[in-house]
Design a protein around this motif. Structure first.
Motif, PDB file in Angstrom:
ATOM      1  N   UNK A 121       0.805  -1.186   0.000  1.00 24.28           N
ATOM      2  CA  UNK A 121       0.000   0.000   0.000  1.00 24.28           C
ATOM      3  C   UNK A 121       0.858   1.265   0.000  1.00 24.28           C
ATOM      4  N   UNK A 122       2.031   1.203   0.604  1.00 20.55           N
ATOM      5  CA  UNK A 122       2.891   2.388   0.627  1.00 20.55           C
ATOM      6  C   UNK A 122       3.302   2.809  -0.776  1.00 20.55           C
ATOM      7  N   UNK A 123       3.595   1.836  -1.632  1.00 19.79           N
ATOM      8  CA  UNK A 123       3.988   2.154  -3.009  1.00 19.79           C
ATOM      9  C   UNK A 123       2.845   2.830  -3.749  1.00 19.79           C
ATOM     10  N   UNK A 176       0.442  10.192  -4.698  1.00 19.83           N
ATOM     11  CA  UNK A 176       0.812  11.516  -4.199  1.00 19.83           C
ATOM     12  C   UNK A 176       1.969  12.143  -4.955  1.00 19.83           C
ATOM     13  N   UNK A 177       2.481  11.439  -5.947  1.00 23.43           N
ATOM     14  CA  UNK A 177       3.674  11.893  -6.663  1.00 23.43           C
ATOM     15  C   UNK A 177       3.414  13.149  -7.474  1.00 23.43           C
ATOM     16  N   UNK A 213      11.256  -1.208 -10.529  1.00 27.41           N
ATOM     17  CA  UNK A 213      10.796  -2.557 -10.154  1.00 27.41           C
ATOM     18  C   UNK A 213       9.443  -2.546  -9.433  1.00 27.41           C
ATOM     19  N   UNK A 214       9.221  -1.554  -8.588  1.00 29.44           N
ATOM     20  CA  UNK A 214       7.931  -1.452  -7.902  1.00 29.44           C
ATOM     21  C   UNK A 214       6.818  -1.127  -8.880  1.00 29.44           C
ATOM     22  N   UNK A 215       7.086  -0.259  -9.834  1.00 30.56           N
ATOM     23  CA  UNK A 215       6.091   0.087 -10.848  1.00 30.56           C
ATOM     24  C   UNK A 215       5.745  -1.140 -11.692  1.00 30.56           C
ATOM     25  N   UNK A 216       6.741  -1.960 -12.021  1.00 30.04           N
ATOM     26  CA  UNK A 216       6.493  -3.164 -12.808  1.00 30.04           C
ATOM     27  C   UNK A 216       5.661  -4.172 -12.020  1.00 30.04           C
ATOM     28  N   UNK A 217       5.960  -4.322 -10.716  1.00 32.57           N
ATOM     29  CA  UNK A 217       5.171  -5.230  -9.877  1.00 32.57           C
ATOM     30  C   UNK A 217       3.734  -4.744  -9.735  1.00 32.57           C
ATOM     31  N   UNK A 218       3.574  -3.450  -9.578  1.00 30.97           N
ATOM     32  CA  UNK A 218       2.245  -2.873  -9.462  1.00 30.97           C
ATOM     33  C   UNK A 218       1.445  -3.093 -10.744  1.00 30.97           C
ATOM     34  N   UNK A 219       2.079  -2.861 -11.876  1.00 29.73           N
ATOM     35  CA  UNK A 219       1.405  -3.074 -13.162  1.00 29.73           C
ATOM     36  C   UNK A 219       1.025  -4.543 -13.335  1.00 29.73           C
ATOM     37  N   UNK A 220       1.937  -5.453 -12.991  1.00 31.51           N
ATOM     38  CA  UNK A 220       1.648  -6.884 -13.110  1.00 31.51           C
ATOM     39  C   UNK A 220       0.463  -7.283 -12.239  1.00 31.51           C
TER      40      UNK A 220
END
Length: 63
Positions: free
Chosen positions: A1-3, A9-10, A19-26
């Motif tokens: 949830x933090x990611x 909020x970015x 890597x976090x963006x790729x995991x989120x997209x997956x």
């Protein structure tokens, strides 16, 4: 949830590590989100048709 909170909020594109963006997209794609490439109207998302099988569970004819 933090990611996710960090991404929401970015104020700049690079606030989430790749890597976090790729995991989120997956994770979103596995949940049925389809990402649409940018065209003259811009990029977007939609939900996959519920009658379609998820990409990961499709079988080939030789199985």
């Amino acid at each position: 949830m933090n990611t996710i909170r960090k991404a929401e909020n970015a104020r700049e594109y690079t606030s989430v590590y790749r890597p976090n963006a790729q995991l989120l997209r997956s994770a979103l794609e596995e949940a049925g989100v389809v990402f649409i490439d940018a065209d003259q109207l811009g990029a977007g998302v939609r939900l996959r048709d519920p009658s379609e099988e998820p990409m990961g569970s499709r079988r080939t004819s030789d199985e």
